[in-house]
Design a protein around this motif. Structure first.
Motif, short mmCIF file in Angstrom:
data_model
loop_
_atom_site.label_atom_id
_atom_site.label_comp_id
_atom_site.label_asym_id
_atom_site.label_seq_id
_atom_site.Cartn_x
_atom_site.Cartn_y
_atom_site.Cartn_z
N LYS B 8 0.84 -1.20 0.00
CA LYS B 8 0.00 0.00 0.00
C LYS B 8 0.88 1.24 0.00
N VAL B 9 0.51 2.20 -0.84
CA VAL B 9 1.26 3.45 -0.87
C VAL B 9 0.85 4.29 0.34
N LEU B 10 1.85 4.68 1.13
CA LEU B 10 1.58 5.50 2.32
C LEU B 10 1.66 6.99 1.99
N SER B 11 2.60 7.34 1.13
CA SER B 11 2.73 8.74 0.74
C SER B 11 3.60 8.82 -0.51
N GLN B 12 3.46 9.92 -1.21
CA GLN B 12 4.35 10.15 -2.35
C GLN B 12 4.44 11.65 -2.64
N ARG B 13 5.65 12.10 -2.92
CA ARG B 13 5.81 13.49 -3.34
C ARG B 13 7.00 13.60 -4.29
N GLU B 14 6.97 14.65 -5.09
CA GLU B 14 8.07 14.91 -6.03
C GLU B 14 9.08 15.75 -5.27
N ASP B 21 9.49 10.40 -4.39
CA ASP B 21 9.81 9.85 -3.08
C ASP B 21 8.54 9.16 -2.56
N MET B 22 8.56 7.83 -2.53
CA MET B 22 7.36 7.09 -2.16
C MET B 22 7.62 6.18 -0.96
N VAL B 67 13.02 6.02 -3.80
CA VAL B 67 13.18 7.31 -4.47
C VAL B 67 13.67 7.00 -5.88
N TYR B 68 12.88 7.38 -6.88
CA TYR B 68 13.17 6.96 -8.25
C TYR B 68 12.95 8.11 -9.23
N ARG B 69 13.56 7.95 -10.39
CA ARG B 69 13.39 8.96 -11.45
C ARG B 69 12.37 8.46 -12.47
N VAL B 70 11.54 9.34 -12.95
CA VAL B 70 10.62 8.96 -14.02
C VAL B 70 11.44 8.84 -15.31
N ALA B 71 11.57 7.60 -15.77
CA ALA B 71 12.45 7.35 -16.92
C ALA B 71 11.67 6.85 -18.12
N GLY B 72 10.44 6.42 -17.91
CA GLY B 72 9.64 5.87 -19.00
C GLY B 72 8.21 5.68 -18.54
N GLN B 73 7.48 4.85 -19.30
CA GLN B 73 6.06 4.67 -19.03
C GLN B 73 5.76 4.07 -17.66
N LYS B 76 6.45 6.47 -14.90
CA LYS B 76 5.47 7.57 -15.01
C LYS B 76 4.16 7.14 -14.34
N GLU B 77 3.78 5.90 -14.57
CA GLU B 77 2.57 5.38 -13.91
C GLU B 77 2.72 5.43 -12.39
N PHE B 78 3.86 4.95 -11.88
CA PHE B 78 4.07 4.94 -10.42
C PHE B 78 3.97 6.35 -9.85
N SER B 79 4.49 7.33 -10.60
CA SER B 79 4.57 8.70 -10.06
C SER B 79 3.18 9.31 -9.83
N ALA B 80 2.17 8.71 -10.46
CA ALA B 80 0.81 9.24 -10.30
C ALA B 80 0.08 8.62 -9.10
N TYR B 81 0.68 7.61 -8.49
CA TYR B 81 0.03 6.95 -7.35
C TYR B 81 -0.07 7.89 -6.16
N GLU B 82 -1.22 7.83 -5.51
CA GLU B 82 -1.41 8.64 -4.30
C GLU B 82 -1.60 7.73 -3.10
N GLU B 83 -1.63 8.31 -1.94
CA GLU B 83 -1.82 7.58 -0.69
C GLU B 83 -3.01 6.64 -0.81
N GLY B 84 -2.83 5.38 -0.38
CA GLY B 84 -3.93 4.42 -0.41
C GLY B 84 -3.93 3.53 -1.65
N GLU B 85 -3.22 3.92 -2.70
CA GLU B 85 -3.12 3.12 -3.93
C GLU B 85 -2.38 1.81 -3.61
N THR B 86 -2.73 0.73 -4.33
CA THR B 86 -1.97 -0.51 -4.14
C THR B 86 -0.84 -0.55 -5.17
N ILE B 87 0.19 -1.31 -4.82
CA ILE B 87 1.35 -1.41 -5.71
C ILE B 87 1.94 -2.81 -5.57
N ASP B 88 2.13 -3.49 -6.72
CA ASP B 88 2.67 -4.85 -6.70
C ASP B 88 4.18 -4.80 -6.69
#
Lengths: 302, 258
Positions: B8-14, B21-22, B67-73, B76-88
């Motif tokens: 579960k995504v707890l937080s994310q910010r650029e 930073d997730m 902490v990752y760089r948006v390098a491709g698709q 880019k998808e991960f960077s849009a995740y907000e708190e509460g989103e699931t992530i495999d």
């Protein structure tokens, strides 16, 4: 309900196998998957001597799939017999060893070494790797060459022989018929489809080898079509593969004429795919009240 | 034990342009070690393969920071995740940094670009163990992400390509400019930086442990996609090709040909 399927006299507890090169000899996935549940483990290709493989990058992602040009890196038959075979013997699953080579003599050497090993149920002959320049694919793209190597391997093999076919040919049924005529006991198809990807920002090939074999869900319709065509053309059993991600995908291959299926690239995406496909096929049989999984083989209706 | 999980995504910010930073909640945090990585799977099935991302920080055995760089698709998808989103995710992968060699020693912890993040958990782990922690981090410009975090665990030296902060140049220039010395190096960053560190370590005769990167498919040692040339015979294929995912990603610099 009976999940067993039989190929060239070898009975598998279910029709789900691993595609060569995507599962090693099972060691790396034993942490995720109970290997005892698999129909068979089909090993990474093994040659008579160690092969270094290609330079990196060896893999790249493409839409709905991937390209690879590993170049059949493998430790050779000596290490394989000492390490991989004893590992696989611990499990109650069938072992199919994929054999690669650069010359007919290379293949024969490996086939003979494996001949006295009762743990090896079948041999799968890789004459279709698109990423190795010598040998390999040269045998898989000309019907006369395929006939010749199949006939020679059959003279030396103690286990039933599966010839793994390349999709990179004009007419796969010509290749299938040549292998059958030369005495192949079964066929597996398809190997990867030759592809290319270019990184436009760096103006470089995404794969050091320039071309790579494409696999993954995007190639599945091509694979299903080729399995169907081949099943119409030959009498020997077929192991179908190419982009299988779910039980539904696997059932398509069975209906098209495959007696078993292999999971390849999707092991990388979801290491539990093989087990999910086995469970899903069972659920399908139950749903439609089908007694034997073999009732599905070639059961597609026009 | 490696495992694929839905976290579960707890937080994310650029935290810098295109650098995200997730924090994610996962039981894998209990086994995470500095220098290890996780594979993150995009939900969009057209982007099939997992993205290997280093572990930046571990919290209370229940959360991981990446902490990752948006390098491709995919990223880019991960960077849009907000708190509460699931992530495999699949993890934890690789061996991490061999921290035992830092005990009582004067160390360089070096990070460059998107190789900076794994240095944070390493600094945290070595704090109180190593004798003198010198953190040398290189950036393109004044977007010196994670700098405040580093200040807590050692003396921080910054290098920027444009000279806007710290030494103008790269991490090696920062070592020279500040006349720094160490007994052992730990590093992660782009290949030219790692090559320079390998050369430097050979010259001053100290061990350097470097974290490598390569395109991967499986992340668990099966596909043989992510190999690096080695000096000694590798134990898997016996062909002087180690698997970065399982034999690494950290290698002693003198063991690999880069």
């Amino acid at each position: 309900m009976n999940m067993q399927t039989t190929i060239a006299g070898v009975t598998f507890q279910n029709p789900v196998m691993t595609a060569s090169g995507t599962f090693g000899s099972g060691m790396e996935y034993a942490e995720f998957v109970d290997l005892n549940r698999l129909g068979a483990v089909v090993t990474k290709g093994v040659a008579n001597v160690p092969w270094t493989g290609n330079p990196t990058p060896r893999v790249a992602e493409v839409y709905g799939g991937m390209l690879n040009a590993i170049g059949l890196q493998n430790p050779g038959i000596d290490v394989f017999m000492e390490r991989d075979i004893p590992f696989l013997k611990q499990y109650d699953t069938k072992v199919i060893v994929n054999v690669c080579g650069k010359t007919v003599e290379d293949y024969v050497e490996v086939v003979e070494r494996l001949g006295d090993e009762p743990a090896v149920a079948m041999l799968e002959i890789n004459v279709s790797c698109p990423n190795v320049k010598e040998g390999a694919i040269a045998f898989g793209q000309r019907a006369d060459a395929l006939f010749g190597i199949t006939e020679e391997i059959k003279k030396h093999a103690k286990q039933p022989v599966i010839m793994k076919l390349s999709p990179n040919v004009t007419d796969i049924t010509e290749m299938a018929k040549a292998a059958e005529a030369a005495g192949a006991d079964a066929l597996s198809l398809i190997n990867t489809i030759t592809g290319m990807k270019i990184d436009i920002h760096r103006r470089k090939f995404a794969i050091a080898n320039k071309t790579g074999g494409m696999s993954g869900p995007a190639i599945k319709p091509i694979a299903v079509r080729m399995v169907y065509q081949t099943a119409q053309a030959v009498q020997i059993p077929i192991i179908g593969m190419g982009g299988i991600a779910t039980a539904e995908d696997a059932i398509e291959f069975l209906l098209a004429g495959a007696s078993a299926v292999s999971i390849g690239a999707m092991n990388f995406v979801n290491p539990y795919t093989t087990i999910e496909v086995i469970d899903g096929i069972e659920a399908y049989l139950k749903q439609y009240g089908i007694e034997n999984v073999t009732d599905l083989i070639g059961a597609v209706e026009a | 034990m490696k495992e694929k999980q839905t976290a579960k995504v707890l937080s994310q910010r650029e935290i810098a342009p295109q650098i995200y930073d997730m924090w994610i909640e996962t039981s894998l945090a209990a086994q995470a070690k500095p220098g290890q990585f996780i594979c993150v799977y995009p939900k969009d099935r057209s982007t099939l393969l997992p993205r290997p991302i280093s572990i930046c920080e571990v919290r209370d055995r229940e959360a991981l920071r990446i902490v990752y760089r948006v390098a491709g698709q995919g990223t880019k998808e991960f960077s849009a995740y907000e708190e509460g989103e699931t992530i495999d995710i699949l993890g934890t992968l690789g061996n991490g940094f061999p921290t035992e060699w830092a005990q009582g020693k004067k160390v360089f912890l070096m990070g460059g670009g998107i190789g900076v993040p794994p240095i944070l958990e390493l600094a945290k782990t070595l704090a109180g163990k190593a004798n003198d922690i010198q953190i040398i981090v290189g950036y393109r410009d004044s977007a010196t992400f994670l700098r405040d975090d580093f200040e807590k665990y050692g003396t921080v030296y910054i290098a920027t390509e444009d000279g806007s902060v710290g030494t103008k140049g790269n991490v090696m220039d920062a070592i020279t400019a500040n006349s720094l010395e160490a007994d052992v190096i730990y590093a992660c960053g782009p290949m030219p930086m790692l090559r320079a560190i390998k050369k430097y370590a050979e010259r001053v005769q100290i061990p350097a442990y470097i974290s490598l990167e390569e395109h991967m498919a499986c992340g668990v040692g099966a596909c043989l996609g992510c190999v690096v040339k080695t000096k000694e015979l590798d134990h898997h294929s016996h062909v002087y090709n180690a698997r970065i995912c399982t034999d690494g990603p950290v290698f002693e610099a003198k063991e690999v040909e880069i």
